[in-house]
Design a protein around this motif. Sequence first.
Motif, PDB file in Angstrom:
ATOM      1  N   ALA A   1      -7.144  17.145 -32.365  1.00 23.38           N
ATOM      2  CA  ALA A   1      -7.657  18.128 -33.322  1.00 23.38           C
ATOM      3  C   ALA A   1      -6.511  18.824 -34.055  1.00 23.38           C
ATOM      4  O   ALA A   1      -6.628  19.168 -35.235  1.00 23.38           O
ATOM      5  N   LYS A   2      -5.392  18.989 -33.332  1.00 24.86           N
ATOM      6  CA  LYS A   2      -4.262  19.699 -33.939  1.00 24.86           C
ATOM      7  C   LYS A   2      -3.348  18.763 -34.719  1.00 24.86           C
ATOM      8  O   LYS A   2      -2.295  19.173 -35.196  1.00 24.86           O
ATOM      9  N   GLY A   3      -3.723  17.486 -34.790  1.00 28.34           N
ATOM     10  CA  GLY A   3      -2.888  16.532 -35.502  1.00 28.34           C
ATOM     11  C   GLY A   3      -2.327  15.500 -34.558  1.00 28.34           C
ATOM     12  O   GLY A   3      -2.867  15.270 -33.477  1.00 28.34           O
ATOM     13  N   LYS A   4      -1.210  14.876 -34.975  1.00 26.32           N
ATOM     14  CA  LYS A   4      -0.660  13.784 -34.196  1.00 26.32           C
ATOM     15  C   LYS A   4       0.040  14.317 -32.948  1.00 26.32           C
ATOM     16  O   LYS A   4       0.857  15.232 -33.022  1.00 26.32           O
ATOM     17  N   PHE A   5      -0.319  13.756 -31.812  1.00 28.24           N
ATOM     18  CA  PHE A   5       0.308  14.143 -30.557  1.00 28.24           C
ATOM     19  C   PHE A   5       1.068  12.938 -30.020  1.00 28.24           C
ATOM     20  O   PHE A   5       0.474  11.892 -29.740  1.00 28.24           O
ATOM     21  N   ILE A   6       2.406  13.100 -29.915  1.00 30.95           N
ATOM     22  CA  ILE A   6       3.203  11.976 -29.416  1.00 30.95           C
ATOM     23  C   ILE A   6       3.296  12.079 -27.895  1.00 30.95           C
ATOM     24  O   ILE A   6       3.780  13.072 -27.356  1.00 30.95           O
ATOM     25  N   ALA A   7       2.821  11.062 -27.200  1.00 34.18           N
ATOM     26  CA  ALA A   7       2.855  11.082 -25.731  1.00 34.18           C
ATOM     27  C   ALA A   7       4.215  10.607 -25.232  1.00 34.18           C
ATOM     28  O   ALA A   7       4.885  11.296 -24.477  1.00 34.18           O
ATOM     29  N   VAL A   8       4.623   9.428 -25.670  1.00 39.36           N
ATOM     30  CA  VAL A   8       5.944   8.915 -25.280  1.00 39.36           C
ATOM     31  C   VAL A   8       6.624   8.322 -26.514  1.00 39.36           C
ATOM     32  O   VAL A   8       5.962   7.902 -27.455  1.00 39.36           O
ATOM     33  N   ARG A   9       7.963   8.307 -26.488  1.00 42.94           N
ATOM     34  CA  ARG A   9       8.691   7.669 -27.598  1.00 42.94           C
ATOM     35  C   ARG A   9       9.986   7.047 -27.086  1.00 42.94           C
ATOM     36  O   ARG A   9      10.457   7.394 -25.989  1.00 42.94           O
ATOM     37  N   GLU A  10      10.507   6.145 -27.893  1.00 43.45           N
ATOM     38  CA  GLU A  10      11.764   5.459 -27.564  1.00 43.45           C
ATOM     39  C   GLU A  10      11.765   4.889 -26.154  1.00 43.45           C
ATOM     40  O   GLU A  10      12.711   5.061 -25.395  1.00 43.45           O
ATOM     41  N   ILE A  11      10.687   4.233 -25.807  1.00 39.30           N
ATOM     42  CA  ILE A  11      10.624   3.616 -24.481  1.00 39.30           C
ATOM     43  C   ILE A  11      11.161   2.190 -24.560  1.00 39.30           C
ATOM     44  O   ILE A  11      10.629   1.358 -25.299  1.00 39.30           O
ATOM     45  N   ASN A  12      12.233   1.934 -23.822  1.00 38.94           N
ATOM     46  CA  ASN A  12      12.779   0.590 -23.712  1.00 38.94           C
ATOM     47  C   ASN A  12      12.885   0.235 -22.241  1.00 38.94           C
ATOM     48  O   ASN A  12      13.524   0.951 -21.471  1.00 38.94           O
ATOM     49  N   LEU A  13      12.253  -0.856 -21.876  1.00 32.99           N
ATOM     50  CA  LEU A  13      12.244  -1.212 -20.458  1.00 32.99           C
ATOM     51  C   LEU A  13      12.106  -2.722 -20.326  1.00 32.99           C
ATOM     52  O   LEU A  13      11.301  -3.346 -21.015  1.00 32.99           O
ATOM     53  N   GLU A  14      12.950  -3.288 -19.453  1.00 32.99           N
ATOM     54  CA  GLU A  14      12.819  -4.717 -19.166  1.00 32.99           C
ATOM     55  C   GLU A  14      12.577  -4.882 -17.685  1.00 32.99           C
ATOM     56  O   GLU A  14      13.294  -4.326 -16.867  1.00 32.99           O
TER      57      GLU A  14
END
Lengths: 285, 281
Positions: free
Chosen positions: B25-38
């Motif tokens: 409702a308040k707009g875009k909510f970023i949960a996670v970012r820049e996740i790099n995993l192998e």
Amino acid sequence: MKKSITLSTNLTTGFERTNSVRFSATLTWLGSAIKAWTFTFLGFSLLTILWYMFSKITNGGLPTPLATSQVFWELIKDPFYDYGPNDKGIGLQLASSLGRVSSGFLLGSLFAIPVGVVMGANKFCKKLFYPIVQILKPVSPLAWFPIGLVAFESASMATIFIIFITSLWPTLINTAFGVASIPDDHKNVAKAFGFSKWKYLTKVLIPYSLPHIITGLRLSIGVAWLVIVAGEMLSGGIGIGFFVWDSWNALSLEKVISAILIIGIVGLLIDKGFSLIEKKVTYSV
Amino acid sequence: MVLDKNKTKMNYLKIENMEVAFQSAKGKFIAVREINLEVEKGEIVSIIGHSGCGKSTIMNAIAGMTFPTSGRVMLNGEQVKGPGPDRGIVFQNYSLLPWLTVYENIYEAVDAALRELSKAEKKQTVERYLRMVNLWEHREKYPKQISGGMKQRVAIARAFAIDPEVLLLDEPFGALDALTKASLHIELLKLWNLTHRSKTIVMVTHDIEEAIFLSDRIVVMNNGPASTIREIEEVHLPRPRNKKETVNLPEYIAVRDRMLSLLMDKVVIDEKDFYKEEAAA
């Protein structure tokens, strides 16, 4: 939750129980049954006393309990006699009403359950159909009688038609609610393990919403049994509603009161039947 | 698809520069970012962090239940585009279907996921996994008739039974008491051994001890929102791991120390607070 009843009984029978345990359980059951019947008996005695006082006050305007019970006995002594179109036994009248109610109810359910499922599962369909349901639901089903007459050109069919309409709303609304409230957890299981549409329908959607659907059906048939009496007063011919109206025309309030009792008892039995099914299909959480 | 064997092993499960955002409702909510995993094939990796750090979001993205707003998840050289039977999920709250018996719960999953098997083979599979988790005697019971630990064993058996390459465990033991939890850890490792340590396991948890005991590597998350990976900790403990011996190894203690300082750095009792309370009393 009320849903626990069926399985908990399964659970107890699953355990090996000794005879004495079973015996004492039967005793407790018998005890509570006797208690319940005692209260029912007391309540009805009170009602009969009030009724008797009223018939004394009105100087026989309302028939006495005794006079009514004699007529009641006459009615149920020979329920299936048939002396032509205007003189049939109470059993035949009941059977005809039950026939109409069940065919209207069956048709209504066959229509309402699938539509309810679609409404519950699909937001677009819900938005489309819900306003229609909201407007038509509060209308007395009797208002549909003329339309039934025009459409089917038969009073008997028109009665079935109004029962059909009556049976739609509670089933539709409850089914839609049940399907719409399927928890995400259950949906995720289906998604994660790749359930087919059919498997989702039979193993998730229907088992989850069945208790809601049965509750809807139970409400529907209850209203249908209410409406049939009024419907048959309009349609005439045969049926318990017609019988009430006919008895009134013959100025036999004894018959009217007897019919009220019979309608009540049949309604109670139908409701009990459905609540039994309700318990059968509910799962425990 | 022909791929270099070694390369497939190394990049078996790969998350590339992933961001997951939700519209609220308040707009875009970023949960996670820049996740790099192998993650390697057969590796056990835990994702750990405080509540709301997006652990489950990463898990759901691997499962194909949510989709990255940018970046991608690659499994076996192919991009993840939805849920599939190559990934078995053990949900946080067991997620058994209450109207099905223990047996039916596993059977329906096997029936749906392994369509090429015959009916007899499916039944065999269900029986084998029910026996593995010691629940064959309880197969006719309904979920409400068994304990939480048993429910979770059913859920684990269900996830293993569809023979997935990757197992995703979302806080699988969070609702269990410590003793049940410990025995289920052993049970999980047993199942992993029985399948020749070929299954890759990614687990979300908030239990440090659990993460160390089970994992080869531990992904420590920063606090949300828009959380990132803070550090990836390697656990060089010998396998098979035994609860009693493992917890006394210096490596175990060292890793736990490191984890505690990473995750608990804000939770310090200052001596000044203590004196203040005493003065107030």
